[in-house]
Design an enzyme around this catalytic site. Structure first.
Site, PDB file in Angstrom:
ATOM      1  N   GLU A 113       1.063  -1.203  -0.058  1.00 16.00           N
ATOM      2  CA  GLU A 113      -0.070  -0.130  -0.121  1.00 16.00           C
ATOM      3  C   GLU A 113       0.926   1.432   0.032  1.00 16.00           C
ATOM      4  OE1 GLU A 113      -3.373  -0.161   2.721  1.00 16.00           O
ATOM      5  OE2 GLU A 113      -3.016  -2.395   2.904  1.00 16.00           O
ATOM      6  N   HIS A 241      -8.890   9.242   3.328  1.00 14.60           N
ATOM      7  CA  HIS A 241      -8.424   8.332   2.506  1.00 14.60           C
ATOM      8  C   HIS A 241      -8.636   8.929   1.064  1.00 14.60           C
ATOM      9  CE1 HIS A 241      -7.968   4.352   0.453  1.00 14.60           C
ATOM     10  NE2 HIS A 241      -7.716   3.629   1.696  1.00 14.60           N
ATOM     11  N   ARG A 288      -0.574   8.715   2.112  1.00 18.47           N
ATOM     12  CA  ARG A 288      -2.002   9.122   1.685  1.00 18.47           C
ATOM     13  C   ARG A 288      -2.224  10.691   1.813  1.00 18.47           C
ATOM     14  NH1 ARG A 288      -5.199   4.675   5.286  1.00 18.47           N
ATOM     15  NH2 ARG A 288      -4.754   3.082   3.866  1.00 18.47           N
ATOM     16  N   HIS A 349     -11.156   9.067   7.099  1.00 20.09           N
ATOM     17  CA  HIS A 349     -11.000   7.735   7.455  1.00 20.09           C
ATOM     18  C   HIS A 349     -10.225   7.539   8.830  1.00 20.09           C
ATOM     19  CE1 HIS A 349     -10.087   3.749   5.952  1.00 20.09           C
ATOM     20  NE2 HIS A 349      -8.553   4.107   6.255  1.00 20.09           N
ATOM     21  N   ARG A 384      -0.517   8.553   9.283  1.00 22.26           N
ATOM     22  CA  ARG A 384      -0.452   7.109   9.415  1.00 22.26           C
ATOM     23  C   ARG A 384      -0.061   6.444   8.110  1.00 22.26           C
ATOM     24  NH1 ARG A 384      -4.375   2.519   9.432  1.00 22.26           N
ATOM     25  NH2 ARG A 384      -5.705   4.251   7.894  1.00 22.26           N
TER      26      ARG A 384
HETATM   27  P1  FAD Z   1     -13.267   0.341  16.349  1.00 24.53           P
HETATM   28  O1  FAD Z   1     -12.851  -1.048  15.562  1.00 24.53           O
HETATM   29  O2  FAD Z   1     -13.808   1.291  15.416  1.00 24.53           O
HETATM   30  O3  FAD Z   1     -14.111  -0.451  17.529  1.00 24.53           O
HETATM   31  C1  FAD Z   1     -14.778   0.547  18.355  1.00 24.53           C
HETATM   32  C2  FAD Z   1     -15.683  -0.065  19.309  1.00 24.53           C
HETATM   33  O4  FAD Z   1     -16.287   0.609  20.250  1.00 24.53           O
HETATM   34  C3  FAD Z   1     -17.280  -0.444  18.432  1.00 24.53           C
HETATM   35  O5  FAD Z   1     -17.565  -1.652  18.862  1.00 24.53           O
HETATM   36  C4  FAD Z   1     -18.141   0.726  18.830  1.00 24.53           C
HETATM   37  O6  FAD Z   1     -19.385   0.412  18.731  1.00 24.53           O
HETATM   38  C5  FAD Z   1     -17.707   0.869  20.297  1.00 24.53           C
HETATM   39  N1  FAD Z   1     -17.992   2.073  20.854  1.00 24.53           N
HETATM   40  C6  FAD Z   1     -17.954   3.392  20.334  1.00 24.53           C
HETATM   41  N2  FAD Z   1     -18.318   4.529  21.296  1.00 24.53           N
HETATM   42  C7  FAD Z   1     -18.902   3.833  22.157  1.00 24.53           C
HETATM   43  C8  FAD Z   1     -19.476   4.141  23.502  1.00 24.53           C
HETATM   44  N3  FAD Z   1     -19.852   5.254  23.832  1.00 24.53           N
HETATM   45  N4  FAD Z   1     -19.900   3.193  24.327  1.00 24.53           N
HETATM   46  C9  FAD Z   1     -19.890   1.875  24.015  1.00 24.53           C
HETATM   47  N5  FAD Z   1     -19.375   1.411  22.952  1.00 24.53           N
HETATM   48  C10 FAD Z   1     -18.658   2.243  22.025  1.00 24.53           C
HETATM   49  N6  FAD Z   1      -6.755  -0.082   9.268  1.00 24.53           N
HETATM   50  C11 FAD Z   1      -5.702  -1.144   9.040  1.00 24.53           C
HETATM   51  O7  FAD Z   1      -4.387  -1.176   9.691  1.00 24.53           O
HETATM   52  N7  FAD Z   1      -5.782  -1.823   7.769  1.00 24.53           N
HETATM   53  C12 FAD Z   1      -6.689  -1.637   7.045  1.00 24.53           C
HETATM   54  O8  FAD Z   1      -6.873  -2.289   6.088  1.00 24.53           O
HETATM   55  C13 FAD Z   1      -7.799  -0.715   7.345  1.00 24.53           C
HETATM   56  N8  FAD Z   1      -8.654  -0.625   6.444  1.00 24.53           N
HETATM   57  C14 FAD Z   1      -9.868   0.324   6.854  1.00 24.53           C
HETATM   58  C15 FAD Z   1     -10.852   0.506   6.080  1.00 24.53           C
HETATM   59  C16 FAD Z   1     -12.060   1.271   6.604  1.00 24.53           C
HETATM   60  C17 FAD Z   1     -13.252   1.364   5.675  1.00 24.53           C
HETATM   61  C18 FAD Z   1     -12.061   1.561   7.763  1.00 24.53           C
HETATM   62  C19 FAD Z   1     -13.267   2.650   8.136  1.00 24.53           C
HETATM   63  C20 FAD Z   1     -10.825   1.784   8.634  1.00 24.53           C
HETATM   64  C21 FAD Z   1      -9.882   0.989   8.046  1.00 24.53           C
HETATM   65  N9  FAD Z   1      -8.432   0.973   8.720  1.00 24.53           N
HETATM   66  C22 FAD Z   1      -7.537   0.094   8.233  1.00 24.53           C
HETATM   67  C23 FAD Z   1      -8.700   1.639  10.167  1.00 24.53           C
HETATM   68  C24 FAD Z   1      -8.852   0.320  11.229  1.00 24.53           C
HETATM   69  O9  FAD Z   1      -9.895  -0.394  10.902  1.00 24.53           O
HETATM   70  C25 FAD Z   1      -9.272   1.008  12.537  1.00 24.53           C
HETATM   71  O10 FAD Z   1      -8.587   1.999  12.956  1.00 24.53           O
HETATM   72  C26 FAD Z   1      -9.532  -0.310  13.699  1.00 24.53           C
HETATM   73  O11 FAD Z   1     -10.062  -1.136  13.187  1.00 24.53           O
HETATM   74  C27 FAD Z   1      -9.975   0.639  15.028  1.00 24.53           C
HETATM   75  O12 FAD Z   1     -10.095  -0.566  15.930  1.00 24.53           O
HETATM   76  P2  FAD Z   1     -10.804  -0.150  17.277  1.00 24.53           P
HETATM   77  O13 FAD Z   1     -10.663  -1.365  18.143  1.00 24.53           O
HETATM   78  O14 FAD Z   1      -9.653   0.812  17.894  1.00 24.53           O
HETATM   79  O15 FAD Z   1     -12.005   0.563  16.924  1.00 24.53           O
HETATM   80  C1  SIN Z   2      -7.111   0.480   2.704  1.00 24.23           C
HETATM   81  O1  SIN Z   2      -7.259  -0.639   2.529  1.00 24.23           O
HETATM   82  O2  SIN Z   2      -6.674   1.199   1.933  1.00 24.23           O
HETATM   83  C2  SIN Z   2      -7.106   1.083   4.060  1.00 24.23           C
HETATM   84  C3  SIN Z   2      -5.976   0.696   4.849  1.00 24.23           C
HETATM   85  C4  SIN Z   2      -5.709   1.714   6.103  1.00 24.23           C
HETATM   86  O3  SIN Z   2      -6.577   2.389   6.351  1.00 24.23           O
HETATM   87  O4  SIN Z   2      -4.906   1.257   6.693  1.00 24.23           O
END
Ligand code: FAD
Ligand code: SIN
Length: 526
Positions: A113, A241, A288, A349, A384
């Site tokens: 990427e 993104h 990015r 993003h 990032r």
């Molecule tokens: P999340 O996975 O967002 O989980 C947050 C949780 O907290 C959820 O369950 C939510 O319901 C809960 N929550 C929030 N507020 C509250 C509240 N007040 N009370 C109770 N529960 C609450 N990163 C990569 O490294 N590689 C990738 O390929 C990649 N692709 C991506 C593609 C997309 C479309 C997106 C949106 C992001 C992508 N990212 C990627 C970024 C990555 O997915 C996220 O940064 C990561 O998954 C965040 O994980 P997390 O556990 O911190 O939060």
């Molecule tokens: C992507 O697949 O382009 C998202 C990857 C990322 O947000 O880290």
């Protein structure tokens, strides 16, 4: 109602789920999630998870790429630590049942990427996040020490403030005793008392009207910690993104993974001209911030609503095999990616800043950890590197778990906490106040605090946000709480932090670009 637990985990993405699994043998865990256990940013991750797996890749190269992407603002010690610890945590994910794609020789099929000098992104087709989310949820559901509470919304953290004591951000003696949590089925706010609280609430994408983030990404954790007087940092660095599918009115914006550019797809104007060579020698695979700004510029110059991502020259069978979900999604909109270019636009993003934590995910509030996207660890700096966030989440879940296991036996639950006072509150007469202010807030942030900023735009955003802030606070004071109202309040809070921090940065760096300070290097006004 009062509930007690050793570990209160708020959030069910990769960070919260991994942490819960790591500590559940050492105490009782309550895991709350504001919608279902399955909904999170994690679920939508496409490209994959970055880590050094095979030669010719090595730690030094991954470290260097991360430092370069961050535009000089990340903490080198943290970068080295995460890069070196990521492979072991990926092995842990595999042991928990996550499947990453392998080639015919049985070796992991690594993607590439933007900003990566080597192929190092482990993935599961183009839906890596769903594979991770499902595997971890299955595991968590089967652990007897983990109590799962869906449709539970964390409203505020409990500190000495709730015992009538003065709490100050600068004092460093604030303690977290748990959280007030809204049960969305009963509309009751209950008291959750814990020895240790973990914020794993993810990102803030819904501040903007075009985002790849699902509805749940409303910055709750950051607002909770800010109100509880913890330190928040680096909020001006919002990652857009470069390539989300142009499909007006559809929320969230469907992501077109950067891995597609790693596979050979090329950015072109709507008129079919390549343009990235004008901006960076890495062209479509530059980091990015550079690609998103280049697209923004091209769209402004041409007046077009989108640019194209062209895959038509790539092997159609391999394309469909590697990116089946993108192929299907586009086809459902009559875009055959083997023959037609994909219309794309940048979308909010990822939040690079957040709750300031140390190398174990410990926040500036005692008994409180923050892990995953909600935290600011020092890994991302001003931008990032793609696919580093999933690795960061698992490394910090592991570090926080190891740190907390040493402490838990010495901690007591504080039983003197008053219950939530909902006296004098009623259901809001008009929901339009909330929904309209939500839309206005998104417009303010998108128009004035987006990819390109200026002093004037930031001042204007602040003034307008203040009006919405005052109205929302008044409504909050007299209302029976609802998820939408709390989320709006939190997003406004987070918006303020972004604008204030952006105003304090008198330079352009990484994801923060200001017309008034177009160069890198802090420029003092005086
Ligand atoms: P999340 O996975 O967002 O989980 C947050 C949780 O907290 C959820 O369950 C939510 O319901 C809960 N929550 C929030 N507020 C509250 C509240 N007040 N009370 C109770 N529960 C609450 N990163 C990569 O490294 N590689 C990738 O390929 C990649 N692709 C991506 C593609 C997309 C479309 C997106 C949106 C992001 C992508 N990212 C990627 C970024 C990555 O997915 C996220 O940064 C990561 O998954 C965040 O994980 P997390 O556990 O911190 O939060
Ligand atoms: C992507 O697949 O382009 C998202 C990857 C990322 O947000 O880290």
């Amino acid at each position: 109602m009062i509930k007690e637990t050793d570990f209160l985990v708020i959030g069910s993405g990769i960070a919260g789920l991994s942490f819960a699994l790591k500590v559940a043998d050492y105490g009782k865990v309550i895991l709350i999630s504001k919608t279902t256990l399955y909904e999170s940013n994690t679920k939508y991750a496409q490209g994959g998870i970055a880590a050094v797996t095979y030669e010719p890749d090595n730690y030094e190269k991954h470290i260097k790429d991360t430092l370069t992407a961050s535009d000089g603002l990340c903490n080198k010690e943290i970068v080295e630590m995460v890069v070196r610890e990521a492979p072991a945590q990926i092995k842990q994910l595999i042991d928990w049942g996550v499947n990453f794609d392998q080639n015919e020789k049985g070796k992991y099929d690594l993607g590439k990427e933007g900003g990566h000098s080597e192929y190092r992104v482990l993935h599961h087709k183009d839906n890596t996040g769903e594979e991770i989310q499902n595997s971890l949820v299955n595991r968590v559901k089967n652990h007897k020490n983990i109590e799962i509470l869906e449709n539970h919304f964390a409203v505020d953290l409990i500190t000495q403030h709730h015992l009538g004591k003065l709490v100050k951000r600068s004092h460093g003696d604030t303690e977290c005793y748990g959280a007030y949590v809204l049960d969305l089925k009963t509309d009751q706010v209950n008291t959750f008392l814990s020895k240790i609280t973990i914020i794993a609430t993810g990102g803030t994408g819904n501040l903007y009207d075009t985002t790849t983030n699902p509805k749940i990404a409303t910055g709750d954790g950051i607002a909770l910690v800010y109100r509880a007087k913890g330190i928040i940092e680096n909020m001006e660095f919002i990652q857009f993104h470069p390539t989300s599918l142009y499909n007006p009115g559809k929320k969230p914006s469907f992501l077109i993974t950067e891995a597609l550019r790693g596979f050979g797809a090329i950015l072109k104007t709507k008129a079919g001209k390549e343009f990235m060579h004008k901006y960076d020698k890495r062209e479509s695979l530059a980091p990015r911030d550079i690609v998103a700004r280049a697209i923004d510029h091209e769209m402004k110059m041409s007046g077009d609503d989108y640019v194209h991502l062209d895959c038509c020259h790539l092997n159609p069978e391999k394309l469909k095999d590697h990116f089946p979900n993108i192929y299907e999604k586009c086809l459902s909109l009559n875009i055959d990616i083997t023959k037609d270019p994909i219309p794309v636009i940048p979308a909010a993003h990822y939040m690079c800043g957040g709750i300031k934590v140390d190398k174990n995910g410990y926040s500036t509030i005692n008994r409180l950890y923050a892990i995953g996207e909600v935290s600011s660890t020092g890994l991302h700096g001003a931008n990032r590197l793609a696919s580093n966030s999933l690795s960061e989440a698992v490394v910090y879940a592991d570090r926080a778990a190891k740190d907390v296991i040493k402490k838990i036996a010495h901690l007591e639950i504080n039983n003197n906490i008053p219950e939530w006072d909902a006296h004098g509150t009623t259901y809001p007469e008009e929901m339009i106040m909330i929904t309209q202010n939500y839309k206005e807030m998104q417009q303010i942030m998108s128009n004035y605090v987006g990819i390109v900023r200026s002093n004037l735009r930031l001042e204007r955003a602040l003034r307008r946000l203040e009006i919405i802030y005052t109205e929302t606070e008044k409504l909050y004071e007299k209302s029976i709480l609802s998820q939408k109202l709390c989320e709006l309040r939190n997003l406004i809070n987070v918006g303020f932090l972004i604008i204030k921090m952006a105003q304090n940065l008198h330079e352009s760096r990484g994801l923060h670009y200001s017309i008034d300070y177009p160069k890198k290097g802090f420029v003092s006004e005086f």
